[in-house]
Structure formats: structure tokens, C-alpha cells
Design a protein around this motif. Structure first.
Motif, PDB file in Angstrom:
ATOM      1  N   GLY B 277     -16.133 -16.050   2.228  1.00 36.26           N
ATOM      2  CA  GLY B 277     -16.564 -15.882   0.848  1.00 36.26           C
ATOM      3  C   GLY B 277     -16.767 -14.429   0.452  1.00 36.26           C
ATOM      4  N   VAL B 278     -16.435 -13.530   1.329  1.00 37.50           N
ATOM      5  CA  VAL B 278     -16.607 -12.094   1.078  1.00 37.50           C
ATOM      6  C   VAL B 278     -15.242 -11.437   1.212  1.00 37.50           C
ATOM      7  N   GLY B 279     -14.845 -10.629   0.256  1.00 39.57           N
ATOM      8  CA  GLY B 279     -13.624  -9.838   0.411  1.00 39.57           C
ATOM      9  C   GLY B 279     -12.354 -10.653   0.502  1.00 39.57           C
ATOM     10  N   HIS B 280     -12.442 -11.965   0.182  1.00 42.29           N
ATOM     11  CA  HIS B 280     -11.241 -12.788   0.106  1.00 42.29           C
ATOM     12  C   HIS B 280     -10.404 -12.736   1.390  1.00 42.29           C
ATOM     13  N   PHE B 281     -11.037 -12.772   2.548  1.00 44.31           N
ATOM     14  CA  PHE B 281     -10.306 -12.872   3.809  1.00 44.31           C
ATOM     15  C   PHE B 281     -10.055 -14.340   4.130  1.00 44.31           C
ATOM     16  N   TYR B 282      -8.841 -14.660   4.597  1.00 41.07           N
ATOM     17  CA  TYR B 282      -8.553 -16.029   5.019  1.00 41.07           C
ATOM     18  C   TYR B 282      -7.651 -15.978   6.240  1.00 41.07           C
ATOM     19  N   ILE B 283      -7.731 -17.013   7.081  1.00 41.32           N
ATOM     20  CA  ILE B 283      -6.977 -16.990   8.332  1.00 41.32           C
ATOM     21  C   ILE B 283      -6.672 -18.414   8.796  1.00 41.32           C
ATOM     22  N   SER B 284      -5.532 -18.567   9.438  1.00 40.29           N
ATOM     23  CA  SER B 284      -5.193 -19.821  10.111  1.00 40.29           C
ATOM     24  C   SER B 284      -4.350 -19.452  11.328  1.00 40.29           C
ATOM     25  N   GLN B 285      -4.020 -20.452  12.126  1.00 38.93           N
ATOM     26  CA  GLN B 285      -3.192 -20.179  13.303  1.00 38.93           C
ATOM     27  C   GLN B 285      -1.913 -20.982  13.197  1.00 38.93           C
ATOM     28  N   SER B 286      -0.781 -20.315  13.339  1.00 36.14           N
ATOM     29  CA  SER B 286       0.497 -21.033  13.233  1.00 36.14           C
ATOM     30  C   SER B 286       0.701 -21.888  14.466  1.00 36.14           C
ATOM     31  N   ASP B 287       1.616 -22.854  14.365  1.00 38.18           N
ATOM     32  CA  ASP B 287       1.901 -23.711  15.516  1.00 38.18           C
ATOM     33  C   ASP B 287       2.459 -22.900  16.680  1.00 38.18           C
ATOM     34  N   ASP B 296      -7.054  -9.468  -0.206  1.00 39.64           N
ATOM     35  CA  ASP B 296      -6.827  -9.246  -1.629  1.00 39.64           C
ATOM     36  C   ASP B 296      -5.504  -8.539  -1.892  1.00 39.64           C
ATOM     37  N   LEU B 297      -5.143  -8.503  -3.193  1.00 44.56           N
ATOM     38  CA  LEU B 297      -4.042  -7.675  -3.649  1.00 44.56           C
ATOM     39  C   LEU B 297      -4.337  -6.220  -3.320  1.00 44.56           C
ATOM     40  N   ASP B 298      -3.276  -5.407  -3.181  1.00 46.04           N
ATOM     41  CA  ASP B 298      -3.492  -3.959  -3.051  1.00 46.04           C
ATOM     42  C   ASP B 298      -4.139  -3.408  -4.329  1.00 46.04           C
ATOM     43  N   GLY B 299      -3.767  -3.959  -5.466  1.00 43.49           N
ATOM     44  CA  GLY B 299      -4.498  -3.615  -6.691  1.00 43.49           C
ATOM     45  C   GLY B 299      -3.777  -2.731  -7.682  1.00 43.49           C
ATOM     46  N   TYR B 300      -2.497  -2.457  -7.470  1.00 41.63           N
ATOM     47  CA  TYR B 300      -1.736  -1.651  -8.433  1.00 41.63           C
ATOM     48  C   TYR B 300      -0.370  -2.309  -8.618  1.00 41.63           C
ATOM     49  N   ASN B 301       0.253  -2.098  -9.784  1.00 39.50           N
ATOM     50  CA  ASN B 301       1.561  -2.694 -10.048  1.00 39.50           C
ATOM     51  C   ASN B 301       2.551  -2.302  -8.957  1.00 39.50           C
ATOM     52  N   TYR B 303       6.638  -3.486  -7.150  1.00 35.75           N
ATOM     53  CA  TYR B 303       7.777  -4.360  -6.857  1.00 35.75           C
ATOM     54  C   TYR B 303       8.314  -4.048  -5.456  1.00 35.75           C
ATOM     55  N   ALA B 304       7.510  -3.361  -4.634  1.00 38.10           N
ATOM     56  CA  ALA B 304       8.039  -2.759  -3.400  1.00 38.10           C
ATOM     57  C   ALA B 304       8.058  -3.715  -2.207  1.00 38.10           C
ATOM     58  N   GLN B 305       7.421  -4.870  -2.287  1.00 41.65           N
ATOM     59  CA  GLN B 305       7.352  -5.818  -1.160  1.00 41.65           C
ATOM     60  C   GLN B 305       6.754  -5.193   0.100  1.00 41.65           C
ATOM     61  N   ARG B 306       5.940  -4.168  -0.074  1.00 41.29           N
ATOM     62  CA  ARG B 306       5.160  -3.640   1.047  1.00 41.29           C
ATOM     63  C   ARG B 306       3.922  -2.968   0.468  1.00 41.29           C
ATOM     64  N   GLY B 307       2.821  -2.997   1.226  1.00 40.22           N
ATOM     65  CA  GLY B 307       1.579  -2.444   0.716  1.00 40.22           C
ATOM     66  C   GLY B 307       1.199  -1.154   1.415  1.00 40.22           C
ATOM     67  N   ASN B 308      -0.064  -0.756   1.231  1.00 39.97           N
ATOM     68  CA  ASN B 308      -0.539   0.488   1.830  1.00 39.97           C
ATOM     69  C   ASN B 308      -1.665   0.224   2.827  1.00 39.97           C
ATOM     70  N   LEU B 309      -2.014   1.284   3.566  1.00 40.53           N
ATOM     71  CA  LEU B 309      -2.927   1.135   4.695  1.00 40.53           C
ATOM     72  C   LEU B 309      -4.383   0.817   4.336  1.00 40.53           C
ATOM     73  N   PRO B 310      -4.934   1.304   3.203  1.00 39.15           N
ATOM     74  CA  PRO B 310      -6.343   0.978   2.932  1.00 39.15           C
ATOM     75  C   PRO B 310      -6.614  -0.531   2.941  1.00 39.15           C
ATOM     76  N   MET B 311      -5.685  -1.338   2.401  1.00 43.64           N
ATOM     77  CA  MET B 311      -5.913  -2.787   2.385  1.00 43.64           C
ATOM     78  C   MET B 311      -5.750  -3.386   3.784  1.00 43.64           C
ATOM     79  N   VAL B 312      -4.891  -2.815   4.601  1.00 45.04           N
ATOM     80  CA  VAL B 312      -4.762  -3.266   5.993  1.00 45.04           C
ATOM     81  C   VAL B 312      -6.106  -3.121   6.692  1.00 45.04           C
ATOM     82  N   GLU B 313      -6.717  -1.961   6.516  1.00 41.75           N
ATOM     83  CA  GLU B 313      -8.004  -1.679   7.153  1.00 41.75           C
ATOM     84  C   GLU B 313      -9.101  -2.601   6.621  1.00 41.75           C
TER      85      GLU B 313
END
Lengths: 95, 417
Positions: B277-287, B296-301, B303-313
Motif C-alpha cells: 500500500g506504499v509506493g505502489h510496489f507489487y510482486i508475484s512469482q512466475s511459474d 509507479d510510472l517514471d512520471g514524464y511523457n 515513447y522510449a519503452q525504457r525508463g531511468n534509474l531513479p525509479m529502479v532504485e
């Protein structure tokens, strides 16, 4: 992404909060005849281009200034950064 | 093509697997169709399938600029759920969940639908009250929900950090019928079932413009030539603004990048899907064993299909504070998908001001779970020109009219949803 702040130099984009398209500077006249339609357009509709995009960033963890950043949404490359206050002033002078 | 069955699997296994054929026809475009669906993702494929299977349409083409399964349907985190609060959403997602439950029988395809449950944790009395209220509303809509306090959760979820100093876990809202499905198989299963029913699935065919005359659409221009059509349905997710721009329409949409991550394969450890319920983290385990997670979204418009490191962290930090045991799991891959974020976080399924042009978009970061429902209601709209009973709220003009469906109460701020 690194944003080259006009006053503070290179800053990590994580210090900023994003608002969106820089056209949000141009708030419609609330007393105009067609104000409701214009505000619906202003609040909800976006060009949302794939490519060059001028957008508003707020330096929340810095000097609290608003910037107009010109950035390519397809590559994340930033080509130009201005103070939003300068942009707004220039727009008023151009009217 | 032939049906898949255990008997056939046994037969093919004993005879050298020589009887398997491609799952769908790689069709070339014909000059004209009754209905063209643009976008070979989950929603486009489900729409094409429903047009043929439920609404008896025989001259249908589906155009995909790349290959089937190459867009967001192959980039999401495979979660299926129906735990929405607002009436305009509830009926739709409850229907979609029912369609998930019979998808493998409908399509004769193993989509590895696994109803392992989705658990939304809460960390305060206020969040608990909101969760119970949501659970009651969800149950009224026809889906299921059960509230579990911390004591009950500890049986199946012993590894969560219940006594976290800042965000102690009070309990959680569990939807037992929710779960995960194999995302690629959903695309392939719909493509096969649609193709079997006569739909032309045309890959490597990018739409470059619309043939619009006098406010009515007569067909599309593509990299493989002009194709005439009576009706055109658009289901292109993150590229919705670009495509509708070709028809001269502005959209209440911003395209944003959402990242997802997977670790190396581990032994079974996480029983279902859990959201913090904090920071919109979610997780599951694949088969396969990888922990699949995101935030969450990276937060800026983008179309690059890749994000930046602050959201990874940020996502990694939220994950470790929720379940400290994953701190030593190694992240294997990260990727990004482009979300068509609407101004209220809810989708659009509607006619457009151009006659014969229909839109199915604005699914934000929740498109995968909606796939079967979206296909059914969009096919209904395309075939009958009337909105499906459960999709009446998803109008394109609702923003100007003030009838937004703002599930999270964020207002017109797509980057914060």
C-alpha cells in the motif's frame, strides 16, 4: 536523465517534479464567452507527441524554480532548458 | 489446424511431433474488409476474435505494425484482477474476470491462467476501512474479495515485514479469483482462435494514415498499400494519440513509461500477487521462478519503452522494505512499456467524431487484466454501433461533460496516477 538548469548547472532529474506540456502556461481567459469549452480543452486534451516535446519541470529538491525543458520523448534526449518565468515573460511581451 | 488436447499431445509425442503447424495464418492484405482492427496486441486480437466468434463478422482484418505479441501484451506483469471501486468500472472488470475463467476452454489454448489470488496490503486503520468498503463493493459487483487481518495473513505470507516501523502491515484485501496468466499465450491463443474463424491477421503492416472523406472513414493507408474498410477500430495502447492524430483528433491522453523487473529463477516462495500500500510496489512469482515486480510510472511523457534509474532504485527499496528476504535476489532484467494514460485513469471505448472510426484505448497501466472484456465490448460496439451494457461509462467526451471515472482521485494528472 540530467537536466541542465540555467542557474544551477547539471542536476539529476530525480530532483524535479514533472507537470506536463509547456502549453499549460497559457491558461485560458476564465471570463471569455466560451470559457467552459476552452478550459475543457486546456485541462484534459494533449498533443502528446512522439518526438520533440516542450514540458514543465519543477525543481522541488532544489531552488523551487519552474523550467521549460525541450526533450525528445522517443529518446529522452534533452536539447534545451529555460526558466519558465523567462518563457512566460517573453510570451507576454510578444502579445 | 486441429484442436489441442491431451490425446493429441500424446499422439504427437509418440510420432515425432511432425503434425504441429503454425498457430495462425500469416495473411496478406486483401483490397477491402467490412471491419479493420488496428493493433495486434491483446485488445486488438480479442476484439477480432469476438467479432468473428460472437458477432458473426466474416470479413475482418487485424493490422499489426510489428509482430503479434511484440507490444505491451508481451511486456506487462501478467496480473488479472477485478478489484475496482467505481460502478462504471466494476461491471466491466467483473465480466472480464468471468471471461478469464473460461478463456482456455473458449480458445482451446493453454494460457496458464492461475487463480492464485491478489492481495492488497493496508498499513493503517483508515486504509483498512477503505479496503473493507472496497471489498464489499467488489462482492456486490459479482467478483470476490475477503479481508484478512495480520494474524490470518501470516499463515500464507510469513515473510512480509509486519512490524515495519513506518508501514506496519495491519491486514489486506484478498481477491482469491484473481491471479496471473501467461501473457504471450493470451496473444497467441486469441490470434489462433481469430485466424481459425476467418480473421486475416496481417503482420508487418503499419498504418500511416486514414482515408477520410466528408467526415467518414473509408479505409486506411498502410506500408502495404491502401485497404478499404466500412469500419475501423483502433486499439494501439501507447500510440493512441499518434494514430488518432492522423485522423485529426486530439486525445485526453499522455503516453508514459512504466518499468517492470524480473529476478533470476528461485524456488517457489511467493504464493500469489501482493501489492504494497506504499509506493505502489507489487510482486508475484512466475511459474519459471523469477520474481516479477514493478512500481509507479517514471512520471514524464515517453515513447522510449525504457525508463531511468531513479525509479529502479525506488522500486527496489520499496520491495525490500515490504519483504526483506528478497534483498539478495539478483535482478535479471528490466524493461519498459508505453502506457496510454488518460486524464482520469480509466479507459475509452467509444465512437469518435469521424464516422466509422472507433477507439479502444486509454488503458493506462491496467490493460492486461481487461483483455477479454475489452475485446468483447469493443466488438459489440463495432458490430452493433451501440455501447455494451458494462462499458457505457467509457465515453470519449466524458471529460468535457465532467463525468470522469477517477478511481484514484488524482484529477487530470496522468503522471501521478
Amino acid at each position: 536523465m540530467i537536466i541542465y538548469h540555467p542557474l544551477l548547472g547539471p542536476r539529476d532529474s530525480d530532483e524535479f517534479t514533472y507537470l506536463g506540456d509547456a502549453s499549460l502556461i497559457d491558461r485560458p481567459d476564465g471570463l471569455a464567452e466560451d470559457a467552459a469549452a476552452r478550459f475543457a480543452e486546456y485541462v484534459y486534451m494533449r498533443d502528446n507527441p512522439a518526438g520533440t516535446h516542450r514540458e514543465l519541470w519543477f525543481h522541488a529538491a532544489g531552488d523551487q524554480s519552474w523550467l521549460v525543458v525541450t526533450r525528445n520523448t522517443a529518446t529522452h534526449e534533452i536539447t534545451h532548458v529555460e526558466l519558465a518565468s523567462d518563457v512566460a515573460r517573453a510570451r507576454r511581451a510578444g502579445r | 489446424m486441429g484442436r489441442f488436447s491431451a490425446l493429441r499431445l500424446l499422439y504427437e509425442g509418440l510420432t515425432g511431433n511432425r503434425g504441429w503447424t503454425p498457430h495462425w495464418r500469416d495473411a496478406a492484405p486483401q483490397p477491402a474488409y467490412d471491419i479493420i482492427v488496428i493493433g495486434g496486441g491483446g485488445h486488438g486480437l480479442a476484439t477480432a476474435y469476438q467479432l468473428a466468434a460472437t458477432y458473426g463478422q466474416t470479413r475482418v482484418a487485424l493490422l499489426e505494425k510489428g509482430w503479434i505479441g511484440g507490444g505491451n501484451v508481451g511486456r506487462n506483469t501478467t496480473i488479472v484482477r477485478a478489484n475496482y471501486l467505481l460502478p462504471s468500472n466494476q461491471g466491466f472488470y467483473a465480466l472480464s474476470l468471468r471471461l478469464w475463467e473460461r478463456m482456455e476452454q473458449d480458445l482451446n489454448y493453454n494460457v496458464m491462467m492461475s487463480q492464485r489470488g491478489v492481495l492488497n496490503l493496508c498499513h493503517s486503520d483508515a486504509q483498512r476501512d477503505a479496503a473493507i468498503r472496497r471489498g464489499n463493493a467488489v462482492r456486490l459487483s459479482g467478483a470476490d474479495a475477503v479481508y484478512l487481518d495480520a494474524g490470518a495473513l501470516k499463515k500464507d505470507w510469513p515473510f512480509l515485514d509486519y512490524d515495519n516501523a513506518r508501514f506496519p502491515i495491519r491486514g489486506g484485501l484478498l481477491q482469491p479469483r484473481a491471479g496471473t496468466a501467461r501473457h504471450d499465450a493470451v496473444a497467441w491463443g486469441y490470434a489462433r482462435a481469430a485466424s481459425d474463424r476467418g480473421v486475416d491477421i496481417i503482420q508487418n503492416c503499419e498504418v500511416t494514415g486514414f482515408d477520410i472523406r466528408g467526415g467518414k472513414v473509408f479505409g486506411v493507408e498502410t506500408t502495404r498499400g491502401h485497404i478499404a474498410a466500412g469500419k475501423v477500430g483502433v486499439a494501439v495502447a501507447g500510440n493512441t494519440s499518434r494514430l488518432m492524430g492522423m485522423a485529426g483528433l486530439r486525445m485526453p491522453i499522455e503516453s508514459h513509461v512504466l518499468q517492470a523487473f524480473v529476478t533470476e529463477g528461485l524456488k517457489p516462495v511467493i504464493p500469489g500477487v501482493v501489492t504494497f500500500g506504499v509506493g505502489h510496489f507489487y510482486i508475484s512469482q512466475s511459474d519459471k521462478g523469477g520474481l516479477v515486480y514493478g512500481g509507479d510510472l517514471d512520471g514524464y511523457n515517453s515513447y522510449a519503452q525504457r525508463g531511468n534509474l531513479p525509479m529502479v532504485e525506488h522500486v527496489a527499496a520499496a520491495g525490500v522494505s515490504l519483504m526483506p528476504m528478497i534483498a539478495r535476489a539478483r535482478m535479471l532484467r528490466s524493461w519498459g512499456g508505453i502506457m496510454d494514460m488518460t486524464m482520469d485513469g480509466s479507459p475509452i471505448i467509444d465512437r469518435t467524431p469521424v464516422e466509422g472510426l472507433y477507439l479502444n484505448g486509454g488503458w493506462c497501466y491496467g490493460g492486461f487484466k481487461a483483455t477479454p472484456g475489452s475485446g468483447l465490448v469493443f466488438a459489440h460496439l463495432l458490430a452493433t454501433d451501440t455501447p455494451h451494457e458494462v462499458a457505457k461509462g467509457f465515453r470519449l467526451d466524458r471529460f468535457a461533460r465532467g463525468h470522469v471515472i477517477d478511481e484514484t482521485g488524482h484529477g487530470p494528472t496522468p503522471n501521478l496516477q
